[in-house]
Design a protein around this motif. Structure first.
Motif, mmCIF file in Angstrom:
data_model
loop_
_atom_site.group_PDB
_atom_site.id
_atom_site.type_symbol
_atom_site.label_atom_id
_atom_site.label_comp_id
_atom_site.label_asym_id
_atom_site.label_seq_id
_atom_site.Cartn_x
_atom_site.Cartn_y
_atom_site.Cartn_z
ATOM 1 N N GLY A 215 0.808 -1.210 0.000
ATOM 2 C CA GLY A 215 0.000 0.000 0.000
ATOM 3 C C GLY A 215 0.845 1.266 0.000
ATOM 4 O O GLY A 215 0.332 2.373 -0.174
ATOM 5 N N MET A 216 2.160 1.115 0.233
ATOM 6 C CA MET A 216 3.050 2.285 0.243
ATOM 7 C C MET A 216 3.048 2.974 -1.111
ATOM 8 O O MET A 216 3.095 2.320 -2.147
ATOM 9 N N LEU A 217 2.990 4.312 -1.076
ATOM 10 C CA LEU A 217 3.059 5.071 -2.329
ATOM 11 C C LEU A 217 4.479 5.596 -2.537
ATOM 12 O O LEU A 217 5.072 6.172 -1.627
ATOM 13 N N HIS A 218 5.007 5.373 -3.724
ATOM 14 C CA HIS A 218 6.308 5.966 -4.074
ATOM 15 C C HIS A 218 6.064 6.948 -5.205
ATOM 16 O O HIS A 218 5.314 6.630 -6.120
ATOM 17 N N PRO A 219 6.734 8.096 -5.171
ATOM 18 C CA PRO A 219 6.539 9.030 -6.287
ATOM 19 C C PRO A 219 7.062 8.417 -7.587
ATOM 20 O O PRO A 219 8.057 7.705 -7.583
ATOM 21 N N LEU A 220 6.369 8.658 -8.702
ATOM 22 C CA LEU A 220 6.857 8.194 -10.004
ATOM 23 C C LEU A 220 8.061 9.037 -10.402
ATOM 24 O O LEU A 220 8.194 10.180 -9.962
ATOM 25 N N PRO A 221 8.933 8.486 -11.256
ATOM 26 C CA PRO A 221 10.118 9.267 -11.661
ATOM 27 C C PRO A 221 9.723 10.598 -12.297
ATOM 28 O O PRO A 221 10.415 11.592 -12.150
ATOM 29 N N ARG A 222 8.633 10.615 -13.062
ATOM 30 C CA ARG A 222 8.144 11.913 -13.531
ATOM 31 C C ARG A 222 6.628 11.849 -13.566
ATOM 32 O O ARG A 222 6.037 10.809 -13.862
ATOM 33 N N LYS A 223 6.014 12.978 -13.274
ATOM 34 C CA LYS A 223 4.556 13.024 -13.238
ATOM 35 C C LYS A 223 4.010 12.897 -14.650
ATOM 36 O O LYS A 223 4.611 13.400 -15.602
ATOM 37 N N ALA A 224 2.875 12.241 -14.758
ATOM 38 C CA ALA A 224 2.349 11.989 -16.094
ATOM 39 C C ALA A 224 0.859 12.312 -16.146
ATOM 40 O O ALA A 224 0.182 12.370 -15.112
ATOM 41 N N ILE A 225 0.383 12.551 -17.354
ATOM 42 C CA ILE A 225 -1.046 12.738 -17.581
ATOM 43 C C ILE A 225 -1.576 11.524 -18.303
ATOM 44 O O ILE A 225 -0.960 11.024 -19.248
ATOM 45 N N ASP A 226 -2.711 11.054 -17.835
ATOM 46 C CA ASP A 226 -3.338 9.872 -18.435
ATOM 47 C C ASP A 226 -4.826 10.167 -18.433
ATOM 48 O O ASP A 226 -5.431 10.252 -17.376
ATOM 49 N N THR A 227 -5.417 10.376 -19.580
ATOM 50 C CA THR A 227 -6.852 10.637 -19.564
ATOM 51 C C THR A 227 -7.579 9.500 -20.248
ATOM 52 O O THR A 227 -7.012 8.810 -21.096
ATOM 53 N N GLY A 228 -8.818 9.305 -19.859
ATOM 54 C CA GLY A 228 -9.627 8.260 -20.473
ATOM 55 C C GLY A 228 -11.052 8.735 -20.601
ATOM 56 O O GLY A 228 -11.700 9.079 -19.610
ATOM 57 N N MET A 229 -11.493 8.810 -21.853
ATOM 58 C CA MET A 229 -12.890 9.210 -22.081
ATOM 59 C C MET A 229 -13.614 8.019 -22.661
ATOM 60 O O MET A 229 -13.173 7.413 -23.647
ATOM 61 N N GLY A 230 -14.742 7.663 -22.059
ATOM 62 C CA GLY A 230 -15.525 6.539 -22.543
ATOM 63 C C GLY A 230 -16.178 6.924 -23.867
ATOM 64 O O GLY A 230 -17.002 7.824 -23.932
ATOM 65 N N PHE A 231 -15.781 6.203 -24.916
ATOM 66 C CA PHE A 231 -16.258 6.547 -26.254
ATOM 67 C C PHE A 231 -17.767 6.332 -26.387
ATOM 68 O O PHE A 231 -18.489 7.149 -26.959
ATOM 69 N N GLU A 232 -18.264 5.253 -25.796
ATOM 70 C CA GLU A 232 -19.699 4.967 -25.904
ATOM 71 C C GLU A 232 -20.504 6.062 -25.214
ATOM 72 O O GLU A 232 -21.547 6.495 -25.698
ATOM 73 N N ARG A 233 -19.993 6.510 -24.044
ATOM 74 C CA ARG A 233 -20.723 7.560 -23.319
ATOM 75 C C ARG A 233 -20.675 8.871 -24.090
ATOM 76 O O ARG A 233 -21.646 9.628 -24.119
ATOM 77 N N LEU A 234 -19.538 9.141 -24.726
ATOM 78 C CA LEU A 234 -19.437 10.364 -25.512
ATOM 79 C C LEU A 234 -20.434 10.320 -26.677
ATOM 80 O O LEU A 234 -21.161 11.295 -26.928
ATOM 81 N N CYS A 235 -20.486 9.206 -27.369
ATOM 82 C CA CYS A 235 -21.435 9.076 -28.486
ATOM 83 C C CYS A 235 -22.862 9.271 -27.987
ATOM 84 O O CYS A 235 -23.699 9.890 -28.643
ATOM 85 N N MET A 236 -23.133 8.710 -26.818
ATOM 86 C CA MET A 236 -24.467 8.827 -26.231
ATOM 87 C C MET A 236 -24.826 10.298 -26.000
ATOM 88 O O MET A 236 -25.901 10.771 -26.385
ATOM 89 N N ILE A 237 -23.893 11.032 -25.389
ATOM 90 C CA ILE A 237 -24.161 12.439 -25.087
ATOM 91 C C ILE A 237 -24.378 13.226 -26.374
ATOM 92 O O ILE A 237 -25.343 13.989 -26.509
ATOM 93 N N LEU A 238 -23.503 12.978 -27.353
ATOM 94 C CA LEU A 238 -23.602 13.749 -28.589
ATOM 95 C C LEU A 238 -24.873 13.404 -29.365
ATOM 96 O O LEU A 238 -25.391 14.213 -30.122
#
Ligand code: ATP
Ligand code: MG
Length: 881
Positions: A215-238
């Motif tokens: 459960g210990m958290l270690h910092p990653l060597p560099r901070k990163a961005i990771d995004t995830g958009m649900g394609f089915e939900r996006l299609c639904m909204i549009l």
């Protein structure tokens, strides 16, 4: 906008922001992954986040198919019920590997949604991690959102892929579907437990930590961005819908469901759930098939089987015609092929996989459903509320009924399912299997005690077959430490240096001799003491003189043994290479075993048995690689570097950090075994067999060198002898044998006809014994043996138009019973099942079936008379009640 245009607009937008479009990973994650299937777009980048691999590009954009069906992220229960969850989803993601961080991630997400897609900003809501003031500030100051549109959550805004691995706080974007779909409560807001007015559709994860097992958290060597958009939900909204299943991603599949001739007995809402389950599971299974999985009873193949069988059962509940699922493959393919052209290429193969699974499941259901129904009835009649775990296990073990499915059926019948009991029954069986396997292995394993401190051995067998070593420990035949081994004693010798290869990686241990000054020890097997691979144990027998600890001794590997092993081992590399070339990269090693006289190689075969043509191509290619006489090259390098070079390795095998890479021309493998110097030494390869060892796993066996010569001689001799018997030349053998087989079949038919005639005559005799109770004719008959029960019953029934027929046999201490009731009597309320139940009591058995036919087995032959006597009573009870 069509779905594919939406996908494309996302990619275009982020490419415009300097991102590189990277190919998605398959649904089957890398060997090192902690999840069974790919569950998020970030998964293929885990080693990059952790700093183990360089970033493929500073900024990346992907469209990643994901499957959320196993483990903590499973959504299967929700599918078709929530309108927001499928097991299969596509995730649109942009990634930064240390390049940009929260500000850009937020700014671009907002720009894409409100400017490119023109979503109404008023409809959007934001969540951030409880104490992520930084993210909240960006939303307020940079984007200009009012503070009340931003909520803070703890668990929901901390993203992880499982108990370990990269993780971090996140900021989620929600869409307001409008008050019409809301609960109307004054406090209704994002996260409302009462309604689905606000739907999460894009998660911006700020990858910041690596969580280790405790459960210990270690910092990653560099901070990163990771995004995830649900394609089915996006299609639904549009599309202005409130359920992903109302988008054309699913409606085209649901519309393609064949209409059933029988009307579904389900209420409309429930019917809709089943249609949505079918559409989702079909999508998931089509992708799984395209990614090389086939239904089986283990691992990923099992999950695929479960999904398919769950869809098939939903189909049965809707009374859809047989074979409906395979007809959906084309609709699923059509809806996705713009983005996944590979689905079209694999369409025919996928249909074949679907059709085969449908056929198997039909058979399974036929056999298991009656039994399950009677188990359920039985449980209820005893006023119990839980279907026993053992029953669930047996249905699984003998009929291949997925336990999850049994549990669902039980629940539909108002019963709980004892899954804990199921698991312990399963564990028991595993334990038994393990103990059996252990017992089998015990005779070759070195069993020196682990508790004494033993030095390790240096292995010098890659360079030489002979060396002098020192005896550092001796053990007697039962593994007890001793100071000396006398003549004729069986025992184990541990040396500080040895050229003997101990069994590992599928290559068996070396044989040879240890010898010095009149003392000699014949080595019959070499094994590591344990899985730390440090101590090499020579097992064998003292053939002359005696051995003492501290002695120096010459260790000499049998050169012929080693030579043939090296040849069979090396050809296994070439074989793997040829399999991949001919069958495709889906071929993955499951295991191998190399002996001096043959080799065998087990692998995942995505498309089932090899055709004769494929076998021929593989054998020819292996021989071509042999003739090319590629020189062996061996390099030692870090594991990650070897993988980056494309070296083949076996998933699940522990190779250590530094590995040995063995190359023969185009074949590059991680391997610690012993090999020829150049492939020409192997001589000639013959594939001797190809078979299935488990669903989706094939085994190829082959021989080379001297063994190939012997094999070829044996086959030719056998053919010549057969030719002599049939007086046919070798080339004409197939025709001669076919002719013989035809004739044999004709004769068998004649015999069967004669037997039926004889059975008919004896059936006619039995009819004289027909009795009557309350006007119901009944006949009880004893057959010779278990096999005769059905034949006799069939023969009598042909001549017995109305009545109750019970046929029993005692065979080998077991009782078999088959009860049939003519249709007219079934309509009068007489049930074969009930009569069978009455008969089962004295013979201590059980069984099940329908009102027209029921069968069972018992273990008390002494009760047969009583069982037969129970028949009239049971008929009487039925006709009165
Ligand atoms: P939820 O809480 O709604 O199940 P999640 O927190 O599991 O979503 P993430 O793991 O953050 O979702 O995944 C990123 C995005 O993928 C979500 O915002 C959503 O749009 C989409 N998503 C997640 N699970 C599913 C699913 N089962 N079916 C369809 N889309 C999904
Ligand atoms: Mg979820």
């Amino acid at each position: 906008m069509k779905p594919h245009d939406i996908r494309q607009s996302f990619v275009d937008f982020f490419v415009g922001k300097g991102h590189t479009l990277l190919p998605p990973a398959s649904l089957i994650p890398d060997a090192m992954s902690t999840t069974l299937f790919t569950i998020a777009g970030m998964e293929q980048f885990v080693p990059v986040f952790l700093g183990a691999e360089p970033a493929p590009a500073p900024r990346a954009v992907t469209v990643q198919r994901c499957l959320r069906v196993a483990g903590g992220k499973s959504d299967i229960e929700n599918v078709g019920r929530t309108g927001r969850h499928g097991t299969l989803l596509e995730m649109l993601g942009n990634f930064s590997f240390g390049e940009y961080y929260k500000t850009e991630a937020i700014r671009w997400a907002w720009e894409y949604l409100t400017q490119t897609l023109r979503m109404e900003p008023d409809r959007l809501r934001i969540t951030v991690y409880v104490d992520d003031d930084e993210a909240a500030q960006i939303w307020q100051r940079e984007i200009g959102l009012a503070p009340e549109l931003i909520s803070r959550f703890r668990e929901d805004n901390f993203w992880d892929m499982g108990p370990t691995g990269p993780c971090g706080p996140c900021s989620e974007i929600f869409y307001d579907l409008g008050p019409e779909v809301g609960c109307g409560r004054p406090d209704c807001a994002v996260g409302c437990p009462h309604c689905n007015r606000y739907i999460e559709f894009w998660n911006l994860v700020f990858q910041q930590y690596d969580r280790e097992a405790g459960g210990m958290l270690h910092p990653l060597p560099r901070k990163a961005i990771d995004t995830g958009m649900g394609f089915e939900r996006l299609c639904m909204i549009l599309a202005g819908k409130t359920s992903i299943f109302d988008t054309e991603l699913y409606t085209t599949i649901i519309d393609a469901l064949p209409t059933s001739s029988a009307k579904s007995p389900l209420p409309k809402g429930e019917a809709g759930v089943h249609q949505r389950i079918i559409a989702d599971h079909a999508r998931a299974s089509v992708f799984l098939a395209a990614d090389g999985i086939t239904p089986s009873n283990t691992d990923r193949g099992y999950v695929m089987r479960f999904l398919m069988r769950r869809a098939l059962r939903s189909g049965r509940r809707l009374r859809l015609p047989d074979g409906f699922l395979s007809t959906l493959v084309s609709a699923v393919t059509a809806s996705l092929a713009d983005a996944y052209p590979q689905l079209r290429e694999k369409q025919a193969a996928t249909v074949a996989i679907f059709a085969e699974e449908e056929r198997l499941f039909d058979r399974t259901l036929e056999r298991g459903e009656a039994l399950l129904a009677s188990l359920i009835a039985d449980t209820r009649s005893r006023s119990q509320t839980q279907l026993a775990g053992r029953a669930i296990f047996e249905l699984h073990d003998t009929y291949g009924f997925p336990p999850e499915l049994t549990a669902e059926i039980a629940r539909e019948n108002g019963l709980e399912a004892d899954m804990a009991g199921y698991r312990s029954a399963m564990d028991e069986q595993r334990e038994r299997a393990r103990a059996d396997a252990q017992k089998k292995r015990a005779d070759v394993r070195v069993t020196a005690p682990a508790n004494i401190d033993l030095p390790g051995s240096e292995f010098v067998g890659q360079e030489t077959l002979q060396t002098r070593g020192r005896i550092v420990a001796l053990f007697d035949g039962s593994g007890q430490p001793v100071a000396a081994l006398e003549r004729d004693a069986e025992g184990i010798v541990l040396l500080d240096r040895t050229p003997f290869y101990a069994e590992r990686g599928g290559q068996v241990g070396d044989r040879g001799a240890l010898a010095r000054d009149g003392a000699s020890f014949e080595v019959t097997d070499t094994q590591y003491q344990d899985k730390t691979y440090q101590r090499i144990m020579h097992r064998g027998r003292v053939t002359s003189g005696s051995l003492h600890t501290g002695d120096d001794i010459d260790a000499i590997v049998d050169p012929g043994w080693r030579r043939e092993i090296r040849r069979h081992h090396s050809v296994t590399h070439l074989l793997q290479r040829a399999l991949k070339e001919v069958l495709g990269d889906g071929v993955a090693q499951r295991g191998s075993a190399v002996y001096p006289d043959h080799t065998r190689f087990d692998f995942d075969a995505p498309h089932g048995a090899l055709s004769k043509d494929e076998e021929g191509q593989i054998q020819a290619r292996v021989n071509e690689l042999i003739r090319s006489d590629y020189h062996r090259s061996v390099q030692i390098m870090p594991f990650s570097q070897a993988i980056a070079h494309g070296a083949i390795y076996m998933k699940g095998e522990n190779y250590g950090d530094v590995v040995r890479v063995v190359t023969f021309g185009p074949s590059v493998e991680l391997c610690g075994g012993t090999h020829v110097e150049s492939t020409g030494e192997i001589g000639h390869f013959i594939m001797t067999s190809e078979s299935a060892i488990a669903a989706g796993v094939r085994r190829v066996e082959g021989v080379v060198s001297e063994s190939a010569d012997r094999y070829w001689t044996r086959v030719r001799d056998a053919a010549e002898r057969a030719g002599d018997v049939l007086t046919a030349p070798i080339e004409k053998l197939p025709e001669s044998v076919a002719h013989l087989a035809d004739r044999n079949r004709d004769l068998e038919k004649q015999i069967a006809a004669l037997q039926a005639e004889i059975a008919g005559q004896s059936a006619a005799q039995h009819l004289h014994a027909t009795k009557d109770v309350d006007g119901v004719p009944y006949l009880v008959v004893r057959a010779e043996d278990a096999a005769g029960v059905r034949t006799l019953s069939d023969a009598i029934r042909d001549r017995f138009s109305t009545g109750v027929l019970a046929v029993v046999a005692a065979d080998d201490g077991k009782v078999s019973v088959l009860v049939t009731v003519s249709d007219d009597l079934v309509r009068r309320g007489i049930s074969a099942q009930k009569i069978l139940s009455a008969m089962m009591v004295p013979v201590q058995g059980r069984g099940g079936g329908t009102h027209a036919m029921a069968q069972g087995g018992g273990k008390n032959p002494a009760g047969i008379e009583a069982a037969l006597a129970a028949v009239p009573e049971a008929i009487r009870a039925a006709s009165h009640g």
